[in-house]
Design a protein around this motif. Structure first.
Motif, PDB file in Angstrom:
ATOM      1  N   GLU A  17       0.828  -1.220   0.000  1.00 58.83           N
ATOM      2  CA  GLU A  17       0.000   0.000   0.000  1.00 58.83           C
ATOM      3  C   GLU A  17       0.856   1.261   0.000  1.00 58.83           C
ATOM      4  O   GLU A  17       0.485   2.273  -0.567  1.00 58.83           O
ATOM      5  CB  GLU A  17      -0.928   0.005   1.223  1.00 58.83           C
ATOM      6  N   ALA A  18       2.037   1.173   0.631  1.00 65.05           N
ATOM      7  CA  ALA A  18       2.917   2.343   0.722  1.00 65.05           C
ATOM      8  C   ALA A  18       3.758   2.528  -0.541  1.00 65.05           C
ATOM      9  O   ALA A  18       4.593   3.424  -0.613  1.00 65.05           O
ATOM     10  CB  ALA A  18       3.822   2.211   1.940  1.00 65.05           C
TER      11      ALA A  18
ATOM     12  N   THR B   9      11.000  -1.011   1.408  1.00 64.53           N
ATOM     13  CA  THR B   9      11.145   0.387   1.828  1.00 64.53           C
ATOM     14  C   THR B   9      11.347   1.318   0.632  1.00 64.53           C
ATOM     15  O   THR B   9      11.444   2.533   0.807  1.00 64.53           O
ATOM     16  CB  THR B   9      12.351   0.562   2.777  1.00 64.53           C
ATOM     17  N   VAL B  10      11.412   0.745  -0.571  1.00 64.02           N
ATOM     18  CA  VAL B  10      11.729   1.550  -1.754  1.00 64.02           C
ATOM     19  C   VAL B  10      10.585   1.489  -2.754  1.00 64.02           C
ATOM     20  O   VAL B  10      10.031   0.423  -3.009  1.00 64.02           O
ATOM     21  CB  VAL B  10      13.014   1.011  -2.437  1.00 64.02           C
ATOM     22  N   ASP B  11      10.235   2.639  -3.333  1.00 62.19           N
ATOM     23  CA  ASP B  11       9.200   2.663  -4.369  1.00 62.19           C
ATOM     24  C   ASP B  11       9.852   2.472  -5.735  1.00 62.19           C
ATOM     25  O   ASP B  11      11.062   2.676  -5.881  1.00 62.19           O
ATOM     26  CB  ASP B  11       8.456   4.005  -4.317  1.00 62.19           C
ATOM     27  N   PRO B  12       9.058   2.101  -6.738  1.00 65.98           N
ATOM     28  CA  PRO B  12       9.649   1.798  -8.055  1.00 65.98           C
ATOM     29  C   PRO B  12      10.280   2.995  -8.756  1.00 65.98           C
ATOM     30  O   PRO B  12      11.192   2.809  -9.570  1.00 65.98           O
ATOM     31  CB  PRO B  12       8.466   1.280  -8.879  1.00 65.98           C
ATOM     32  N   VAL B  13       9.844   4.190  -8.447  1.00 65.45           N
ATOM     33  CA  VAL B  13      10.423   5.368  -9.109  1.00 65.45           C
ATOM     34  C   VAL B  13      11.846   5.582  -8.580  1.00 65.45           C
ATOM     35  O   VAL B  13      12.790   5.766  -9.348  1.00 65.45           O
ATOM     36  CB  VAL B  13       9.554   6.622  -8.875  1.00 65.45           C
ATOM     37  N   SER B  14      11.999   5.505  -7.269  1.00 62.22           N
ATOM     38  CA  SER B  14      13.336   5.639  -6.668  1.00 62.22           C
ATOM     39  C   SER B  14      14.248   4.505  -7.122  1.00 62.22           C
ATOM     40  O   SER B  14      15.451   4.691  -7.263  1.00 62.22           O
ATOM     41  CB  SER B  14      13.242   5.610  -5.137  1.00 62.22           C
ATOM     42  N   ALA B  15      13.652   3.328  -7.349  1.00 61.81           N
ATOM     43  CA  ALA B  15      14.438   2.161  -7.776  1.00 61.81           C
ATOM     44  C   ALA B  15      14.789   2.231  -9.260  1.00 61.81           C
ATOM     45  O   ALA B  15      15.381   1.302  -9.793  1.00 61.81           O
ATOM     46  CB  ALA B  15      13.686   0.878  -7.469  1.00 61.81           C
TER      47      ALA B  15
ATOM     48  N   LEU C  22      12.757   2.018 -11.731  1.00 61.09           N
ATOM     49  CA  LEU C  22      11.985   0.989 -12.433  1.00 61.09           C
ATOM     50  C   LEU C  22      10.682   1.583 -12.973  1.00 61.09           C
ATOM     51  O   LEU C  22       9.686   0.875 -13.144  1.00 61.09           O
ATOM     52  CB  LEU C  22      11.686  -0.186 -11.486  1.00 61.09           C
ATOM     53  N   THR C  23      10.704   2.883 -13.247  1.00 62.16           N
ATOM     54  CA  THR C  23       9.503   3.561 -13.734  1.00 62.16           C
ATOM     55  C   THR C  23       8.985   2.920 -15.021  1.00 62.16           C
ATOM     56  O   THR C  23       7.783   2.909 -15.272  1.00 62.16           O
ATOM     57  CB  THR C  23       9.794   5.073 -13.951  1.00 62.16           C
ATOM     58  N   PHE C  24       9.890   2.332 -15.814  1.00 60.94           N
ATOM     59  CA  PHE C  24       9.463   1.672 -17.057  1.00 60.94           C
ATOM     60  C   PHE C  24       8.478   0.539 -16.783  1.00 60.94           C
ATOM     61  O   PHE C  24       7.710   0.148 -17.654  1.00 60.94           O
ATOM     62  CB  PHE C  24      10.682   1.141 -17.823  1.00 60.94           C
ATOM     63  N   ALA C  25       8.501   0.001 -15.547  1.00 65.92           N
ATOM     64  CA  ALA C  25       7.600  -1.114 -15.208  1.00 65.92           C
ATOM     65  C   ALA C  25       6.209  -0.620 -14.821  1.00 65.92           C
ATOM     66  O   ALA C  25       5.305  -1.423 -14.582  1.00 65.92           O
ATOM     67  CB  ALA C  25       8.197  -1.953 -14.079  1.00 65.92           C
ATOM     68  N   LEU C  26       6.026   0.710 -14.767  1.00 67.61           N
ATOM     69  CA  LEU C  26       4.704   1.280 -14.488  1.00 67.61           C
ATOM     70  C   LEU C  26       4.076   1.607 -15.837  1.00 67.61           C
ATOM     71  O   LEU C  26       4.465   2.577 -16.478  1.00 67.61           O
ATOM     72  CB  LEU C  26       4.812   2.562 -13.656  1.00 67.61           C
ATOM     73  N   THR C  27       3.136   0.780 -16.281  1.00 62.08           N
ATOM     74  CA  THR C  27       2.529   1.007 -17.589  1.00 62.08           C
ATOM     75  C   THR C  27       1.941   2.423 -17.638  1.00 62.08           C
ATOM     76  O   THR C  27       1.222   2.847 -16.727  1.00 62.08           O
ATOM     77  CB  THR C  27       1.447  -0.048 -17.861  1.00 62.08           C
ATOM     78  N   ARG C  28       2.313   3.135 -18.712  1.00 61.07           N
ATOM     79  CA  ARG C  28       2.023   4.561 -18.807  1.00 61.07           C
ATOM     80  C   ARG C  28       0.574   4.924 -18.466  1.00 61.07           C
ATOM     81  O   ARG C  28       0.329   5.794 -17.636  1.00 61.07           O
ATOM     82  CB  ARG C  28       2.386   5.050 -20.212  1.00 61.07           C
TER      83      ARG C  28
ATOM     84  N   ALA D  48       0.653   6.231  -3.345  1.00 59.01           N
ATOM     85  CA  ALA D  48       1.997   6.571  -2.869  1.00 59.01           C
ATOM     86  C   ALA D  48       2.957   6.766  -4.036  1.00 59.01           C
ATOM     87  O   ALA D  48       3.753   7.713  -4.052  1.00 59.01           O
ATOM     88  CB  ALA D  48       2.507   5.458  -1.954  1.00 59.01           C
ATOM     89  N   VAL D  49       2.863   5.892  -5.041  1.00 54.02           N
ATOM     90  CA  VAL D  49       3.791   5.966  -6.184  1.00 54.02           C
ATOM     91  C   VAL D  49       3.489   7.203  -7.040  1.00 54.02           C
ATOM     92  O   VAL D  49       4.417   7.871  -7.513  1.00 54.02           O
ATOM     93  CB  VAL D  49       3.731   4.670  -7.019  1.00 54.02           C
ATOM     94  N   ALA D  50       2.185   7.530  -7.188  1.00 56.24           N
ATOM     95  CA  ALA D  50       1.809   8.711  -7.980  1.00 56.24           C
ATOM     96  C   ALA D  50       2.408   9.971  -7.369  1.00 56.24           C
ATOM     97  O   ALA D  50       2.831  10.892  -8.085  1.00 56.24           O
ATOM     98  CB  ALA D  50       0.283   8.819  -8.063  1.00 56.24           C
ATOM     99  N   LYS D  51       2.469  10.006  -6.058  1.00 58.13           N
ATOM    100  CA  LYS D  51       3.038  11.167  -5.362  1.00 58.13           C
ATOM    101  C   LYS D  51       4.541  11.293  -5.673  1.00 58.13           C
ATOM    102  O   LYS D  51       5.026  12.389  -5.952  1.00 58.13           O
ATOM    103  CB  LYS D  51       2.816  11.007  -3.853  1.00 58.13           C
ATOM    104  N   VAL D  52       5.240  10.158  -5.668  1.00 62.54           N
ATOM    105  CA  VAL D  52       6.674  10.200  -5.989  1.00 62.54           C
ATOM    106  C   VAL D  52       6.875  10.598  -7.447  1.00 62.54           C
ATOM    107  O   VAL D  52       7.791  11.372  -7.769  1.00 62.54           O
ATOM    108  CB  VAL D  52       7.358   8.838  -5.721  1.00 62.54           C
ATOM    109  N   LEU D  53       5.996  10.086  -8.323  1.00 59.33           N
ATOM    110  CA  LEU D  53       6.086  10.453  -9.747  1.00 59.33           C
ATOM    111  C   LEU D  53       5.901  11.959  -9.921  1.00 59.33           C
ATOM    112  O   LEU D  53       6.596  12.585 -10.723  1.00 59.33           O
ATOM    113  CB  LEU D  53       5.015   9.702 -10.551  1.00 59.33           C
ATOM    114  N   ALA D  54       4.971  12.535  -9.175  1.00 54.72           N
ATOM    115  CA  ALA D  54       4.672  13.967  -9.306  1.00 54.72           C
ATOM    116  C   ALA D  54       5.775  14.819  -8.690  1.00 54.72           C
ATOM    117  O   ALA D  54       6.215  15.812  -9.284  1.00 54.72           O
ATOM    118  CB  ALA D  54       3.329  14.277  -8.647  1.00 54.72           C
ATOM    119  N   ASP D  55       6.252  14.433  -7.509  1.00 55.35           N
ATOM    120  CA  ASP D  55       7.221  15.262  -6.774  1.00 55.35           C
ATOM    121  C   ASP D  55       8.667  14.970  -7.156  1.00 55.35           C
ATOM    122  O   ASP D  55       9.557  15.750  -6.855  1.00 55.35           O
ATOM    123  CB  ASP D  55       7.079  15.031  -5.264  1.00 55.35           C
ATOM    124  N   GLY D  56       8.885  13.801  -7.751  1.00 52.26           N
ATOM    125  CA  GLY D  56      10.266  13.367  -7.998  1.00 52.26           C
ATOM    126  C   GLY D  56      10.783  12.646  -6.770  1.00 52.26           C
ATOM    127  O   GLY D  56      10.424  12.997  -5.640  1.00 52.26           O
TER     128      GLY D  56
END
Lengths: 123, 389
Positions: B98-99, B266-272, B274-280, B293-301
């Motif tokens: 969930e996180a 403890t790590v999200d896919p954007v930090s890892a 692995l953003t390519f694994a998030l289908t656009r 949680a991941v959308a927030k990291v995508l938006a904020d960096g």
């Protein structure tokens, strides 16, 4: 010239007041491909059983301990260029360092070639 | 690898005796006795880059998710598109909590079978019950299974294919060797495609994928036939067995993260990275666990990011070594070693934002020494996947 072995798989050659240290064939075989050897600086005073060098294999880093105490007088520069010497010639060209013999009593308890061989066979 | 060593007696895999007969040194890994090397890590590494290495990866979890609605049920748990994945196609994706933390990374294959029709009877061919074949990490498979059982709906069935071994044939000559053993099979697949194949009595699943950056195949085989298959493949002049040690140095050169080291819960896919694994499309539409949680990291960096580092000199930096910019600690190495292909130490690290740009110069502390390193793009060694001629 007398050669002794430790249960941490170092060998030590005594030649008068100077001793040469390296790791055994068994040790290099266990470590696998060696890519870097970190040697002590000349002038470093080592304690028996203390950290003396570090061997980096593709797999991991492993400590090499001083079989006896003494001052490092010379290190094997050839290992800088070609660390794989430890794999190809562990008990000759792949020696690590030479040190003074601070206390001959520290040789007590080290193994001779025969004892070391049976020690390895038991592992 | 050492933190995967189990103190309990490791379990034997189907190829245990075969490995020992090949002269393997066995070590505990992910709860199993596994071959770390046969001839030597560097030799096996180079052989795989030039010819073909055969890896036993039977410790990995092979799962089948079947039933109407299986794709939609999986899509609720992973950020990749599964419903649009055609039969015979493979996708790399992630199980997220969930996180937004990574529970595991995995390969999902649409394994839905085509049922032949009968012209004489006037019956048309059709697709069978939806089926998805999952390959998950060995060390995490029990947690993955628990997670899937908890969240998959009742009408979807999860089967753990414990009676199957998995072999990976990897290298530029893998296709040539496999083609001699199983005529036509390599030609029927490109990277990230999968097929079932009946090899005599042996029902196989063959997928053109891998974890070395090279062209290659992963072959799922019933455990009782694993030894036969391994022997058959190694009889080819291009093929030699390769161990876990080479698998690790190959995947590191290929810039591929290792679960439990280069990413975890403890790590999200954007930090890892692995953003390519998030289908656009699904990045916005959501509907998957961890999306918020991941959308927030995508938006904020991301605050920190996984990067590649090339290190000067010959001394490798290992997992856990701190990375500095001047006096400031800006991150840690998550895996590192000596690259046989490049002849220099390489590593992956998580570095604070602001230090992750290509060409950034940093220092790594190893035993009170500072090693100069530079942020480089991944992979370190170019991928040579076969995407069609």
């Amino acid at each position: 010239m007398a050669r002794y072995f430790t249960d941490e798989h170092e060998w030590i050659d005594l030649e008068g007041e100077l001793a040469t240290v390296g790791i055994t064939d068994y040790a290099q075989e266990q470590l696998g491909d060696i890519v870097f050897v970190e040697l002590p600086d000349v002038g470093t005073v080592l304690d028996k059983g203390g950290d003396a060098a570090v061997v980096e294999s593709v797999k991991a880093a492993s400590d090499v301990y001083a079989p006896i105490g003494g001052e490092v007088m010379e290190t094997n520069d050839a290992l800088e260029e070609d660390p794989a010497l430890v794999n190809s010639s562990p008990e000759e060209d792949g020696w690590f360092f030479k040190l003074t013999v601070a206390d001959r009593d520290e040789l007590e308890g080290l193994m001779d070639a025969k004892a070391y061989k049976s020690f390895c066979d038991s592992l | 690898m050492s933190d995967n060593d189990d103190t309990e007696t490791p379990e034997a895999l189907p190829l245990d005796a075969w490995h020992r007969a090949q002269g393997a040194r066995m070590v505990p890994f992910a709860g199993y006795a596994m071959p770390i090397q046969y001839e030597g890590i560097v030799t096996e590494h180079q052989w795989t880059r030039e010819q073909a290495g055969l890896f036993d990866v039977s410790h990995m979890g092979q799962l089948m998710v079947t039933g109407e609605g299986a794709a939609e049920a999986l899509e609720a748990l992973v950020p990749g598109a599964i419903a649009s994945l055609k039969p015979g196609r493979v996708r790399y994706t992630l199980l997220l909590n969930e996180a937004g933390g990574v529970i595991d990374d995995l390969m999902v294959t649409n394994a839905t079978e085509w049922i032949e029709g009968d012209e004489d009877e006037g019956i048309e061919g059709r697709w069978g019950e939806p089926a998805y074949y999952l390959v998950v990490n060995g060390a995490t498979k029990w947690d993955d299974i628990a997670h899937l059982r908890e969240h998959l709906p009742d009408e979807v069935t999860l089967t753990h294919m414990e009676d199957r071994a998995l072999l990976a044939l990897q290298g530029p000559n893998a296709a040539q060797a496999l083609g001699r053993v199983m005529r036509g099979v390599p030609d029927s697949l490109v990277f990230m495609q999968s097929t079932t194949y009946q090899f005599g009595e042996w029902p196989l699943r063959i997928t053109r994928s891998g974890y070395t950056g090279e062209d290659g195949f992963e072959i799922s085989v019933p455990a009782e036939f694993a030894e036969g298959l391994a022997g058959r493949l190694c009889a080819e002049i291009e093929v030699r067995p390769a161990g876990l040690g080479a698998r690790d140095s190959l995947r590191l050169e290929a810039g591929l993260p290792l679960y439990g080291h280069d990413m975890d819960e403890t790590v999200d896919p954007v930090s890892a990275d692995l953003t390519f694994a998030l289908t656009r499309k699904r990045r916005e539409s959501g509907g998957w666990m961890g999306h918020e949680a991941v959308a927030k990291v995508l938006a904020d960096g991301p605050e920190r990011k996984r990067v590649g580092l090339k290190i000067e000199g010959r001394l490798p930096a290992r997992e856990g070594a701190p990375v500095f910019a001047g006096d400031a600690e800006i991150g840690r190495i998550t895996s590192g070693g000596f690259s046989p292909t490049l002849g220099q130490p390489i590593a992956m690290a998580y570095l604070d934002a602001g230090h992750t740009a290509e060409g950034t110069e940093v220092e790594i502390e190893v035993r009170r020494k500072r090693l100069a390193a530079t942020v480089v793009p991944l992979p370190f060694v170019e991928h040579r996947y076969f995407r069609g001629s």
